[in-house]
Structures are given as structure tokens and as C-alpha cells.
Write a protein that holds these residues in place. Sequence first.
Motif, PDB file in Angstrom:
ATOM      1  N   GLY A  41     -53.263  18.943  41.762  1.00 23.82           N
ATOM      2  CA  GLY A  41     -53.678  17.544  41.553  1.00 23.82           C
ATOM      3  C   GLY A  41     -55.003  17.509  40.827  1.00 23.82           C
ATOM      4  N   THR A  42     -55.105  16.624  39.842  1.00 25.30           N
ATOM      5  CA  THR A  42     -56.323  16.592  39.018  1.00 25.30           C
ATOM      6  C   THR A  42     -57.032  15.234  39.098  1.00 25.30           C
ATOM      7  OG1 THR A  42     -54.918  16.003  37.150  1.00 25.30           O
ATOM      8  CG2 THR A  42     -55.491  18.331  37.370  1.00 25.30           C
ATOM      9  N   GLY A  43     -56.850  14.542  40.233  1.00 28.45           N
ATOM     10  CA  GLY A  43     -57.496  13.236  40.420  1.00 28.45           C
ATOM     11  C   GLY A  43     -58.968  13.391  40.798  1.00 28.45           C
ATOM     12  N   PHE A  63     -53.011  23.576  39.258  1.00 30.71           N
ATOM     13  CA  PHE A  63     -51.634  23.155  39.003  1.00 30.71           C
ATOM     14  C   PHE A  63     -51.643  21.674  38.651  1.00 30.71           C
ATOM     15  CE2 PHE A  63     -47.845  20.929  40.358  1.00 30.71           C
ATOM     16  CZ  PHE A  63     -46.842  21.653  39.725  1.00 30.71           C
ATOM     17  N   SER A  64     -50.955  21.334  37.565  1.00 25.85           N
ATOM     18  CA  SER A  64     -50.836  19.941  37.161  1.00 25.85           C
ATOM     19  C   SER A  64     -49.475  19.768  36.496  1.00 25.85           C
ATOM     20  CB  SER A  64     -51.954  19.603  36.170  1.00 25.85           C
ATOM     21  OG  SER A  64     -51.700  18.364  35.544  1.00 25.85           O
ATOM     22  N   ARG A  65     -49.033  18.530  36.359  1.00 21.75           N
ATOM     23  CA  ARG A  65     -47.787  18.316  35.627  1.00 21.75           C
ATOM     24  C   ARG A  65     -48.002  18.569  34.136  1.00 21.75           C
ATOM     25  NH1 ARG A  65     -46.935  12.436  37.609  1.00 21.75           N
ATOM     26  NH2 ARG A  65     -49.183  12.619  37.311  1.00 21.75           N
ATOM     27  N   GLU A  97     -52.471  20.716  29.719  1.00 23.79           N
ATOM     28  CA  GLU A  97     -53.669  20.155  29.065  1.00 23.79           C
ATOM     29  C   GLU A  97     -54.579  19.501  30.110  1.00 23.79           C
ATOM     30  OE1 GLU A  97     -50.460  19.359  27.905  1.00 23.79           O
ATOM     31  OE2 GLU A  97     -50.626  21.024  26.496  1.00 23.79           O
ATOM     32  N   LYS A  98     -53.947  18.780  31.025  1.00 27.34           N
ATOM     33  CA  LYS A  98     -54.733  18.108  32.076  1.00 27.34           C
ATOM     34  C   LYS A  98     -55.442  19.134  32.958  1.00 27.34           C
ATOM     35  CE  LYS A  98     -53.024  13.700  33.817  1.00 27.34           C
ATOM     36  NZ  LYS A  98     -52.193  13.131  34.883  1.00 27.34           N
ATOM     37  N   ALA A  99     -54.717  20.195  33.295  1.00 23.77           N
ATOM     38  CA  ALA A  99     -55.296  21.250  34.144  1.00 23.77           C
ATOM     39  C   ALA A  99     -56.513  21.850  33.449  1.00 23.77           C
ATOM     40  CB  ALA A  99     -54.248  22.322  34.432  1.00 23.77           C
ATOM     41  N   PRO A 151     -49.864  13.293  45.660  1.00 19.60           N
ATOM     42  CA  PRO A 151     -49.431  12.139  46.461  1.00 19.60           C
ATOM     43  C   PRO A 151     -48.877  12.615  47.816  1.00 19.60           C
ATOM     44  CG  PRO A 151     -48.652  11.958  44.195  1.00 19.60           C
ATOM     45  CD  PRO A 151     -49.264  13.302  44.307  1.00 19.60           C
ATOM     46  N   ASN A 152     -49.051  11.784  48.854  1.00 20.89           N
ATOM     47  CA  ASN A 152     -48.767  12.188  50.241  1.00 20.89           C
ATOM     48  C   ASN A 152     -47.396  12.832  50.451  1.00 20.89           C
ATOM     49  OD1 ASN A 152     -51.193  11.007  50.771  1.00 20.89           O
ATOM     50  ND2 ASN A 152     -50.342   9.114  51.636  1.00 20.89           N
ATOM     51  N   SER A 153     -46.374  12.282  49.817  1.00 22.66           N
ATOM     52  CA  SER A 153     -45.010  12.754  50.091  1.00 22.66           C
ATOM     53  C   SER A 153     -44.786  14.190  49.599  1.00 22.66           C
ATOM     54  CB  SER A 153     -43.989  11.838  49.422  1.00 22.66           C
ATOM     55  OG  SER A 153     -44.190  11.879  48.031  1.00 22.66           O
ATOM     56  N   PRO A 176     -48.062   1.791  42.312  1.00 24.55           N
ATOM     57  CA  PRO A 176     -48.863   3.021  42.429  1.00 24.55           C
ATOM     58  C   PRO A 176     -48.432   3.805  43.678  1.00 24.55           C
ATOM     59  CG  PRO A 176     -50.256   1.053  42.352  1.00 24.55           C
ATOM     60  CD  PRO A 176     -48.864   0.581  42.462  1.00 24.55           C
ATOM     61  N   ASN A 177     -48.606   5.135  43.616  1.00 29.04           N
ATOM     62  CA  ASN A 177     -48.155   5.997  44.725  1.00 29.04           C
ATOM     63  C   ASN A 177     -48.677   5.532  46.078  1.00 29.04           C
ATOM     64  OD1 ASN A 177     -47.022   7.545  42.722  1.00 29.04           O
ATOM     65  ND2 ASN A 177     -48.749   8.978  42.611  1.00 29.04           N
ATOM     66  N   VAL A 178     -49.908   5.072  46.091  1.00 34.33           N
ATOM     67  CA  VAL A 178     -50.525   4.729  47.381  1.00 34.33           C
ATOM     68  C   VAL A 178     -49.920   3.455  47.994  1.00 34.33           C
ATOM     69  CG1 VAL A 178     -52.502   3.350  46.577  1.00 34.33           C
ATOM     70  CG2 VAL A 178     -52.758   4.875  48.559  1.00 34.33           C
TER      71      VAL A 178
HETATM   72  N1  LIG Z   1     -60.431  12.774  51.570  1.00 38.26           N
HETATM   73  C1  LIG Z   1     -60.649  11.700  50.856  1.00 38.26           C
HETATM   74  O1  LIG Z   1     -61.706  11.092  50.893  1.00 38.26           O
HETATM   75  C2  LIG Z   1     -59.564  11.220  49.932  1.00 38.26           C
HETATM   76  C3  LIG Z   1     -59.846  10.249  48.980  1.00 38.26           C
HETATM   77  C4  LIG Z   1     -58.836   9.888  48.102  1.00 38.26           C
HETATM   78  C5  LIG Z   1     -57.582  10.453  48.212  1.00 38.26           C
HETATM   79  N2  LIG Z   1     -57.341  11.363  49.194  1.00 38.26           N
HETATM   80  C6  LIG Z   1     -56.015  11.981  49.331  1.00 38.26           C
HETATM   81  O2  LIG Z   1     -55.794  12.795  48.182  1.00 38.26           O
HETATM   82  C7  LIG Z   1     -54.436  12.740  47.802  1.00 38.26           C
HETATM   83  C8  LIG Z   1     -54.341  12.312  46.353  1.00 38.26           C
HETATM   84  O3  LIG Z   1     -54.768  10.994  46.241  1.00 38.26           O
HETATM   85  P1  LIG Z   1     -54.874  10.283  44.822  1.00 38.26           P
HETATM   86  O4  LIG Z   1     -55.274   8.905  45.034  1.00 38.26           O
HETATM   87  O5  LIG Z   1     -55.649  11.153  43.879  1.00 38.26           O
HETATM   88  O6  LIG Z   1     -53.321  10.312  44.444  1.00 38.26           O
HETATM   89  P2  LIG Z   1     -52.589  10.120  43.039  1.00 38.26           P
HETATM   90  O7  LIG Z   1     -53.566   9.648  42.038  1.00 38.26           O
HETATM   91  O8  LIG Z   1     -51.371   9.331  43.263  1.00 38.26           O
HETATM   92  O9  LIG Z   1     -52.124  11.603  42.689  1.00 38.26           O
HETATM   93  C9  LIG Z   1     -53.004  12.707  42.747  1.00 38.26           C
HETATM   94  C10 LIG Z   1     -52.600  13.731  41.690  1.00 38.26           C
HETATM   95  O10 LIG Z   1     -51.259  14.139  41.913  1.00 38.26           O
HETATM   96  C11 LIG Z   1     -50.561  14.221  40.670  1.00 38.26           C
HETATM   97  N3  LIG Z   1     -49.463  13.219  40.694  1.00 38.26           N
HETATM   98  C12 LIG Z   1     -49.544  11.880  40.556  1.00 38.26           C
HETATM   99  N4  LIG Z   1     -48.345  11.303  40.594  1.00 38.26           N
HETATM  100  C13 LIG Z   1     -47.463  12.303  40.744  1.00 38.26           C
HETATM  101  C14 LIG Z   1     -46.058  12.353  40.839  1.00 38.26           C
HETATM  102  N5  LIG Z   1     -45.301  11.250  40.730  1.00 38.26           N
HETATM  103  N6  LIG Z   1     -45.474  13.563  40.995  1.00 38.26           N
HETATM  104  C15 LIG Z   1     -46.207  14.687  41.055  1.00 38.26           C
HETATM  105  N7  LIG Z   1     -47.556  14.711  40.976  1.00 38.26           N
HETATM  106  C16 LIG Z   1     -48.168  13.530  40.817  1.00 38.26           C
HETATM  107  C17 LIG Z   1     -51.563  13.884  39.581  1.00 38.26           C
HETATM  108  O11 LIG Z   1     -52.069  15.105  39.073  1.00 38.26           O
HETATM  109  P3  LIG Z   1     -51.457  15.704  37.721  1.00 38.26           P
HETATM  110  O12 LIG Z   1     -51.281  14.535  36.779  1.00 38.26           O
HETATM  111  O13 LIG Z   1     -52.488  16.652  37.285  1.00 38.26           O
HETATM  112  O14 LIG Z   1     -50.145  16.366  38.059  1.00 38.26           O
HETATM  113  C18 LIG Z   1     -52.654  13.137  40.294  1.00 38.26           C
HETATM  114  O15 LIG Z   1     -53.926  13.332  39.737  1.00 38.26           O
HETATM  115  C19 LIG Z   1     -53.745  11.792  48.768  1.00 38.26           C
HETATM  116  O16 LIG Z   1     -53.118  12.527  49.769  1.00 38.26           O
HETATM  117  C20 LIG Z   1     -54.878  10.968  49.352  1.00 38.26           C
HETATM  118  O17 LIG Z   1     -54.611  10.541  50.674  1.00 38.26           O
HETATM  119  C21 LIG Z   1     -58.308  11.760  50.021  1.00 38.26           C
END
Ligand SMILES: NC(=O)c1ccc[n+]([C@@H]2O[C@H](COP(=O)([O-])OP(=O)(O)OC[C@H]3O[C@@H](n4cnc5c(N)ncnc54)[C@H](OP(=O)(O)O)[C@@H]3O)[C@@H](O)[C@H]2O)c1
Length: 337
Positions: A8-10, A32-34, A37-39, A73-75, A167-169
Motif C-alpha cells: 500500500g502506498t497511501g 508492493f503496489s498495483r 511506478e507508484k511503488a 484496504p481492510n478486506s 471509496p473503499n472506506v
Molecule cells: N493507523 C492509522 O492511523 C490509520 C490511518 C489511516 C488508515 N489506516 C488504515 O490503513 C489502511 C489503508 O487505509 P487507506 O485509507 O490508505 O486505504 P486506501 O486508500 O483505500 O488503500 C490503501 C492502499 O491500498 C491500495 N489499494 C487501494 N485500493 C485498492 C484495491 N481496490 N485493491 C487493491 N489495493 C488497493 C493502494 O495502494 P497501491 O495503489 O499502491 O496499490 C492504496 O494506496 C486501512 O486498513 C486503514 O484502516 C490506519
Amino acid sequence: MLKLGVIGTGWISKQFVEAIQENGSWELTSVFSRSIEKAEKFGEELGLNIIGYRDLEQFFSSDDFDVVYIASPNSLHFEQSRQAILAGKHVIVEKPACSNPQEMKIIQQLLYKNNNVYYFEAARHFHEPNFLKVKDTVKQMNTIQGATLTYMKYSSKYDDFLAGKEPNVFSLDFSGGALQDLGVYLGYDAVSWFGLPEKVQYVATKLRNGIDGKGLALLSYPGYTVTLNIGKIANSYLKSEVYGLKETIVMDNAADLEEIRLIDGTSEQLLTQKAAANPMAAEVSDFTEILKNPTSLSSKQKMEDWLAVCVQVNHVLYELRVSAEIIFRADEQMREK
Ligand SMILES: NC(=O)c1ccc[n+]([C@@H]2O[C@H](COP(=O)([O-])OP(=O)(O)OC[C@H]3O[C@@H](n4cnc5c(N)ncnc54)[C@H](OP(=O)(O)O)[C@@H]3O)[C@@H](O)[C@H]2O)c1
């Protein structure tokens, strides 16, 4: 040095890597990223030379890292953690670690069989000194008469949802929703400070796709109740409180614990320590200590203790969700197995 791979690259992955950089015992080697380039861009932005992967099997079979931080994403957490454990990588998985108790059980069984692997849920506030201060203070109270805990923050992703996107969330397919995303912090508060509740109920404000945008959870304990006020579609400025007899613990926020006071009638005591600038610093420090001493009994015991809390929080969140009839695709997938 501990070698890290990231999924994940968020922004949260970036914050985690900044925390390990500050810690000084880590090196990020792989991302690891999809998209490769992003990675690579992720590494560049942090000034690091990393190897990018877009094939999960190749990523996990690489010898370039020993610990994986999963911030997808959580799932996706369950399957990615499962593969990591089987590949012998230590796992730091973002909250919530699993979507339901069935997934959690499989992870526990895998950890039992692969007992040289460490597995941590990144429940950041659980490791902070201020969280432990509240825990100690609650323990010292002779009488507990309940608590009201609030964590409600408007998500910028709700703008997208209102504009017709999903959005995923805010998605049932990705195990999103207010309870999973922010309620998990309050779940940690409740389970750590008061133990497992006897009965739970969640009254959810559902959005057009059935996901909870906000909600009120009631946790019943013998002789008192704990109320959780959770939301991602509105802002709350309420303080959180734990009720003793005459004394009350008052927190500015039940998940971002910056100011905690113990008020007893007219006297007032400030309990807070100054929190680290990076909110992930405390958990990184805890994980580092353990991963640098992987064979020590105390490391193994700490992981077991934290895992026990993680399992209980997972259970409470699931029971709350079931009470509000919120069904994830991950639940259906488990039923089909
Ligand atoms: N501890 C904390 O304070 C905190 C704060 C925020 C979030 N979180 C947790 O961190 C996790 C990620 O949250 P987020 O808001 O960053 O989620 P997100 O934006 O939905 O996704 C995170 C990363 O996963 C990849 N991704 C997105 N959609 C995808 C899909 N459909 N299939 C496969 N990979 C996908 C993307 O990376 P690529 O594009 O590089 O593949 C994206 O950067 C969650 O579990 C959240 O609960 C924790």
C-alpha cells in the motif's frame, strides 16, 4: 537492521515509514503496489532506493525483507497476512486486522503452526503512554459507573461518496464503515480498560449502500454501560469520559489522547504526557523491541497479550456489526468456504 516491506502506498504507509526512519533500527527495502511506478515513486519521495513489486507471490518470496507492514484496504488484510505468515514474514497489519472472527481464527491457527512469526495489529493508540495512563487510572478506581467515548471525524472521502463514488472506506466490499475504521479505536479502549462486555448493540446511521456512516454503540458490563459515539460523516467536538464515583477521567479525544484530566469534585489533576510528534512512534518502538529480541520469552508473551486484545476487539466489532445487520462481502466469502 530490521528489513521492511510495505503493502500500500497511501499516506499512512508514508507516516509509518517516517516512524521507522526516526526509530533508526529499520530499513525499507521493498514496496508492493498495483503499479511498479507508484511503488518506485513512494521510495523516491522518501529518498529511498527500494525494489518495487506488483506480484504478491514474488513480493513474499523475496529475501529482501523480514517484516511486512500491510496498509491496504481492510478486506485485503486477511489474505495478505495469511500469505505473509506462510512465507515466514513478521506481520504488522493496519487496523482492523481482520473483517470477522472466522478470518481471525484462521490467522490464530496459522500463528500457532508458525510460531516463529510475529503478528501485530497496528492499533497505534494502544501503545501510547497516554492510553496506558488511562488504563492504570481506571484500574485504580474503586467504582466504575460507565463511560462515554467519542471518535467522530468527517472524512474527506465522504465528499466522493456524496458525489456518487464508493471509496473503499465506505464500502461493504472492502470491509469499511465508521465502526471498522474509527470504532476499532474505541473498541480497544473499551476492551483494554473495562474488559469484554456481556452484551453489545450498535445503532447505525446507514448510507445508501448499507454501510455505517456513523453510529452509537452500547456495551453492557455488569452494573454499567459504555457508550461509543462513532462517525465519519460528521465532526464531533465532545470530550470522552470515564465515570468513577466522585471522580471522572476526562479525555480530549478517546483515540488521539493528548489531554487527560482526573477531576474529583473540585480538584483536578493533569495525567497527560506529551505525545510523540509522529502518532505511530510508540507502536514502532514496541514492535522494534520485540522484533530485535524475537526468541525472548517476554517478546513472545507480549505478542500473545496484544493478540488476545486484538481477537477480543475483533469479536466485539463483529457482534456490534451483526446487531446492526451490516454484512460484508468478507463474511459471505467465509460462509461459502
Ligand atoms: N493507523 C492509522 O492511523 C490509520 C490511518 C489511516 C488508515 N489506516 C488504515 O490503513 C489502511 C489503508 O487505509 P487507506 O485509507 O490508505 O486505504 P486506501 O486508500 O483505500 O488503500 C490503501 C492502499 O491500498 C491500495 N489499494 C487501494 N485500493 C485498492 C484495491 N481496490 N485493491 C487493491 N489495493 C488497493 C493502494 O495502494 P497501491 O495503489 O499502491 O496499490 C492504496 O494506496 C486501512 O486498513 C486503514 O484502516 C490506519
